[in-house]
Scaffold this motif. Structure first.
Motif, PDB file in Angstrom:
ATOM      1  N   PHE A 316      44.879  37.729  38.650  1.00  0.00           N
ATOM      2  CA  PHE A 316      46.014  37.978  39.545  1.00  0.00           C
ATOM      3  C   PHE A 316      46.137  39.475  39.823  1.00  0.00           C
ATOM      4  O   PHE A 316      46.317  39.899  40.976  1.00  0.00           O
ATOM      5  CB  PHE A 316      47.299  37.455  38.911  1.00  0.00           C
ATOM      6  CG  PHE A 316      48.539  37.824  39.679  1.00  0.00           C
ATOM      7  CD1 PHE A 316      48.988  37.029  40.724  1.00  0.00           C
ATOM      8  CD2 PHE A 316      49.262  38.967  39.358  1.00  0.00           C
ATOM      9  CE1 PHE A 316      50.130  37.369  41.434  1.00  0.00           C
ATOM     10  CE2 PHE A 316      50.397  39.322  40.067  1.00  0.00           C
ATOM     11  CZ  PHE A 316      50.833  38.516  41.108  1.00  0.00           C
ATOM     12  N   VAL A 317      46.029  40.283  38.777  1.00  0.00           N
ATOM     13  CA  VAL A 317      46.144  41.731  38.920  1.00  0.00           C
ATOM     14  C   VAL A 317      45.041  42.274  39.831  1.00  0.00           C
ATOM     15  O   VAL A 317      45.290  43.122  40.699  1.00  0.00           O
ATOM     16  CB  VAL A 317      46.082  42.416  37.538  1.00  0.00           C
ATOM     17  CG1 VAL A 317      45.877  43.924  37.679  1.00  0.00           C
ATOM     18  CG2 VAL A 317      47.351  42.130  36.752  1.00  0.00           C
ATOM     19  N   GLN A 318      43.816  41.776  39.655  1.00  0.00           N
ATOM     20  CA  GLN A 318      42.715  42.254  40.487  1.00  0.00           C
ATOM     21  C   GLN A 318      42.882  41.810  41.942  1.00  0.00           C
ATOM     22  O   GLN A 318      42.686  42.602  42.867  1.00  0.00           O
ATOM     23  CB  GLN A 318      41.382  41.738  39.948  1.00  0.00           C
ATOM     24  CG  GLN A 318      40.188  42.194  40.791  1.00  0.00           C
ATOM     25  CD  GLN A 318      38.855  41.808  40.188  1.00  0.00           C
ATOM     26  OE1 GLN A 318      38.800  41.173  39.148  1.00  0.00           O
ATOM     27  NE2 GLN A 318      37.771  42.185  40.839  1.00  0.00           N
ATOM     28  N   LYS A 319      43.285  40.573  42.155  1.00  0.00           N
ATOM     29  CA  LYS A 319      43.403  40.045  43.514  1.00  0.00           C
ATOM     30  C   LYS A 319      44.469  40.776  44.315  1.00  0.00           C
ATOM     31  O   LYS A 319      44.274  41.101  45.499  1.00  0.00           O
ATOM     32  CB  LYS A 319      43.717  38.552  43.462  1.00  0.00           C
ATOM     33  CG  LYS A 319      43.837  37.900  44.841  1.00  0.00           C
ATOM     34  CD  LYS A 319      44.091  36.409  44.730  1.00  0.00           C
ATOM     35  CE  LYS A 319      44.197  35.762  46.116  1.00  0.00           C
ATOM     36  NZ  LYS A 319      44.431  34.294  46.025  1.00  0.00           N
ATOM     37  N   TYR A 320      45.612  41.066  43.675  1.00  0.00           N
ATOM     38  CA  TYR A 320      46.736  41.662  44.397  1.00  0.00           C
ATOM     39  C   TYR A 320      46.909  43.154  44.091  1.00  0.00           C
ATOM     40  O   TYR A 320      47.878  43.755  44.555  1.00  0.00           O
ATOM     41  CB  TYR A 320      48.027  40.917  44.061  1.00  0.00           C
ATOM     42  CG  TYR A 320      48.006  39.480  44.546  1.00  0.00           C
ATOM     43  CD1 TYR A 320      48.197  39.172  45.887  1.00  0.00           C
ATOM     44  CD2 TYR A 320      47.752  38.437  43.659  1.00  0.00           C
ATOM     45  CE1 TYR A 320      48.162  37.865  46.337  1.00  0.00           C
ATOM     46  CE2 TYR A 320      47.716  37.115  44.090  1.00  0.00           C
ATOM     47  CZ  TYR A 320      47.921  36.839  45.427  1.00  0.00           C
ATOM     48  OH  TYR A 320      47.881  35.530  45.877  1.00  0.00           O
ATOM     49  N   ASP A 321      45.967  43.735  43.326  1.00  0.00           N
ATOM     50  CA  ASP A 321      46.051  45.139  42.931  1.00  0.00           C
ATOM     51  C   ASP A 321      47.454  45.452  42.416  1.00  0.00           C
ATOM     52  O   ASP A 321      48.139  46.351  42.894  1.00  0.00           O
ATOM     53  CB  ASP A 321      45.698  46.057  44.106  1.00  0.00           C
ATOM     54  CG  ASP A 321      45.526  47.510  43.667  1.00  0.00           C
ATOM     55  OD1 ASP A 321      45.328  47.749  42.466  1.00  0.00           O
ATOM     56  OD2 ASP A 321      45.614  48.405  44.535  1.00  0.00           O
ATOM     57  N   ALA A 322      47.869  44.703  41.389  1.00  0.00           N
ATOM     58  CA  ALA A 322      49.239  44.803  40.872  1.00  0.00           C
ATOM     59  C   ALA A 322      49.251  45.034  39.364  1.00  0.00           C
ATOM     60  O   ALA A 322      49.817  44.242  38.610  1.00  0.00           O
ATOM     61  CB  ALA A 322      50.014  43.535  41.218  1.00  0.00           C
ATOM     62  N   PRO A 323      48.643  46.138  38.887  1.00  0.00           N
ATOM     63  CA  PRO A 323      48.601  46.356  37.436  1.00  0.00           C
ATOM     64  C   PRO A 323      49.971  46.582  36.804  1.00  0.00           C
ATOM     65  O   PRO A 323      50.210  46.153  35.675  1.00  0.00           O
ATOM     66  CB  PRO A 323      47.700  47.586  37.286  1.00  0.00           C
ATOM     67  CG  PRO A 323      47.773  48.273  38.608  1.00  0.00           C
ATOM     68  CD  PRO A 323      47.923  47.183  39.617  1.00  0.00           C
ATOM     69  N   ARG A 324      50.878  47.260  37.528  1.00  0.00           N
ATOM     70  CA  ARG A 324      52.199  47.495  36.934  1.00  0.00           C
ATOM     71  C   ARG A 324      52.951  46.186  36.742  1.00  0.00           C
ATOM     72  O   ARG A 324      53.572  45.961  35.696  1.00  0.00           O
ATOM     73  CB  ARG A 324      53.028  48.445  37.806  1.00  0.00           C
ATOM     74  CG  ARG A 324      54.362  48.814  37.140  1.00  0.00           C
ATOM     75  CD  ARG A 324      55.173  49.777  37.972  1.00  0.00           C
ATOM     76  NE  ARG A 324      55.635  49.171  39.208  1.00  0.00           N
ATOM     77  CZ  ARG A 324      56.335  49.819  40.138  1.00  0.00           C
ATOM     78  NH1 ARG A 324      56.627  51.104  39.962  1.00  0.00           N
ATOM     79  NH2 ARG A 324      56.721  49.220  41.239  1.00  0.00           N
ATOM     80  N   LEU A 325      52.896  45.296  37.723  1.00  0.00           N
ATOM     81  CA  LEU A 325      53.557  44.001  37.584  1.00  0.00           C
ATOM     82  C   LEU A 325      52.961  43.232  36.411  1.00  0.00           C
ATOM     83  O   LEU A 325      53.684  42.597  35.634  1.00  0.00           O
ATOM     84  CB  LEU A 325      53.403  43.195  38.875  1.00  0.00           C
ATOM     85  CG  LEU A 325      53.997  41.773  38.860  1.00  0.00           C
ATOM     86  CD1 LEU A 325      55.496  41.821  38.576  1.00  0.00           C
ATOM     87  CD2 LEU A 325      53.727  41.070  40.187  1.00  0.00           C
ATOM     88  N   GLY A 326      51.634  43.311  36.266  1.00  0.00           N
ATOM     89  CA  GLY A 326      51.000  42.649  35.133  1.00  0.00           C
ATOM     90  C   GLY A 326      51.511  43.176  33.806  1.00  0.00           C
ATOM     91  O   GLY A 326      51.775  42.406  32.869  1.00  0.00           O
ATOM     92  N   LEU A 327      51.672  44.502  33.700  1.00  0.00           N
ATOM     93  CA  LEU A 327      52.209  45.093  32.477  1.00  0.00           C
ATOM     94  C   LEU A 327      53.620  44.595  32.189  1.00  0.00           C
ATOM     95  O   LEU A 327      53.952  44.248  31.043  1.00  0.00           O
ATOM     96  CB  LEU A 327      52.232  46.624  32.597  1.00  0.00           C
ATOM     97  CG  LEU A 327      50.919  47.380  32.478  1.00  0.00           C
ATOM     98  CD1 LEU A 327      51.166  48.873  32.648  1.00  0.00           C
ATOM     99  CD2 LEU A 327      50.253  47.119  31.137  1.00  0.00           C
ATOM    100  N   LEU A 328      54.457  44.581  33.212  1.00  0.00           N
ATOM    101  CA  LEU A 328      55.853  44.185  33.014  1.00  0.00           C
ATOM    102  C   LEU A 328      55.963  42.732  32.564  1.00  0.00           C
ATOM    103  O   LEU A 328      56.755  42.400  31.678  1.00  0.00           O
ATOM    104  CB  LEU A 328      56.638  44.404  34.314  1.00  0.00           C
ATOM    105  CG  LEU A 328      56.741  45.852  34.794  1.00  0.00           C
ATOM    106  CD1 LEU A 328      57.487  45.923  36.123  1.00  0.00           C
ATOM    107  CD2 LEU A 328      57.438  46.725  33.755  1.00  0.00           C
TER     108      LEU A 328
END
Length: 445
Positions: A316-328
């Motif tokens: 999910f993080v790679q597909k949407y370039d959302a590392p901060r959301l993944g951390l949270l």
């Protein structure tokens, strides 16, 4: 003819095809062995959780000294982390990783000679010294082979080693306890001897299996090597051109991002080792059984859940370039899961442990996207080592925080709540990170 290693291929379509081909081959050739190395490393680091009760009854290691010894591993680890990673950068992964694994395997096996509090603490300190540089060395090694675009997926797969070690390691450690009495050795002694010996065997294999860099292998074509080198060089130049940091190791001391990464990684490790070192004992209390194969089998369930979580969230993080959301999301799961695991209901407590394990494993696979995207070259070697060294002092703090809180409030639940707070602190720190990793996508200037 020697391929041009600096100029990019003329056709972007060819470039993309060669990059995909090169990284696909590297993924298939390197990741299985790297994961196996990480499984063995984490097994030797965490198997004292299975030995806790036996060390107390057989050789008199007290609860307080167990907590101190479990954590003191990270003091020796921190002291030698940075020089170890810089040596790896200079001499290559194959030589240095082989050295690390053989020496830590010998020390881990020597844990079988524990006679009391002093020898337990001494051997745990030496184990940290021996293993120093392993994990940041792997992180640095991945930057030699995989561009940023592929790194989230690679990190997600590599981090399978953590939950796999716990999923299969807990039952394995429990099963080795059944060798109790064989040749006059206790079950916990067999566990340290055989699992330490496995690390030595892996270290020897590393010397023959692990290549240092793409130019050293014959399973990549010259065009694939050239393309991979060009892309990695471009990313390195883009990081430097983004003006985020200086080019020297000394400049690290002035990096506010580095301080943020350090603080976040430390609280992550408090949550992580607050789970790792105590999960077998917690399951033992839930099942009302001594630690053995059945407790080890149930202890593997939360880590199996973490494998699924790591697979899903990193994609999910790679597909949407959302590392901060993944951390949270992961930090929230760690905190909530630890709170829920204090339930008096066995099934609910196990569910809480599943959520907590998923959170503390997956958050680390997501976290490393930030420093790997921010630093490059020898500075990356120093930064990764510093983050891992000082951040892992959270592993020293975790068992002592649990022990102190449980003693003060005279209930194990207090220790769980104290560790769970680290997840909430992590949420506050992570909220100030950038939403995406976009530094290396900017043109160099």
């Amino acid at each position: 003819m020697i391929p041009d290693m600096t100029s990019p291929p003329a056709d972007d379509g060819v470039n993309d095809r060669l990059r995909a081909s090169a990284t696909g081959k590297a993924f298939a050739k390197l990741l299985p062995f790297l994961i196996l190395m990480y499984i063995v490393a984490f097994l030797d680091r965490s198997n004292i959780g299975s030995a806790k009760q036996a060390l107390h009854t057989d050789v008199g290691v007290s609860d307080a000294m167990f907590a101190f010894g479990a954590g003191v591993f990270f003091v020796g680890y921190a002291l030698f982390e940075i020089p170890s990673n810089l040596i790896l950068y200079r001499v290559g992964a194959r030589r240095w990783m082989a050295r690390i694994m053989v020496t830590w395997g010998v020390v881990s096996a020597a844990m079988m000679f524990t006679q009391g509090n002093l020898s337990f603490v001494l051997l745990r300190t030496l184990l940290g010294v021996a293993e120093a540089g392993f994990f940041p060395g792997i992180m640095l090694y991945l930057t030699f082979w995989f561009p940023e675009k592929e790194r989230t997926r690679v990190l997600g797969v590599f981090y399978f080693g953590y939950p796999l070690a716990m999923t299969f390691g807990n039952p394995l450690s429990g099963a080795l306890f059944n060798l109790d009495g064989l040749f006059g050795l206790a079950g916990w002694q067999w566990m340290f001897l055989l699992e330490g010996g496995l690390a030595v065997a892996m270290g020897i294999a590393t010397w023959f299996v692990l290549p240092d860099k793409p130019q050293d292998v014959d399973w990549l074509s010259d065009d694939e090597k050239s393309t991979l080198s060009t892309i990695l060089d471009r990313e390195s130049q883009a990081k430097a051109g983004a003006g985020q940091h200086g080019a020297s190791l000394g400049a690290l001391l002035h990096s506010t991002k580095l301080l943020q990464f350090l603080a976040l990684y430390m609280v992550m490790q408090v949550a992580s080792y607050g789970v790792v070192f105590y999960l077998p004992e917690q399951v033992s209390l839930i099942l009302h059984e001594k630690i053995g194969f059945r407790v080890g089998l149930v202890s593997g369930i939360p880590w199996a859940f973490a494998i699924l979580s790591t697979f899903v969230i990193t994609r999910f993080v790679q597909k949407y370039d959302a590392p901060r959301l993944g951390l949270l999301v992961c930090l929230s799961a760690a905190a909530i899961g630890l709170f829920v695991s204090s339930s008096h209901s066995g099934p609910i407590a196990i569910i809480g442990l599943c959520i907590a394990a998923a959170g503390v494993v997956t958050v680390q696979a997501v976290f490393w996207n930030f420093p790997l995207a921010h630093f490059t070259g020898v500075q990356a070697a120093g930064a990764i080592a510093l983050i891992n060294a000082l951040g892992n002092l959270g592993g020293f703090a975790a068992p002592n925080i649990r022990s102190f809180a449980s003693h003060i409030w005279e209930t194990p639940v207090a220790g769980l709540y104290a560790v769970a707070l680290s997840g909430l602190i992590g949420l506050a720190i992570a909220s100030f990170l950038p939403r995406t990793n976009h530094v290396t996508h900017r043109p160099a200037h």
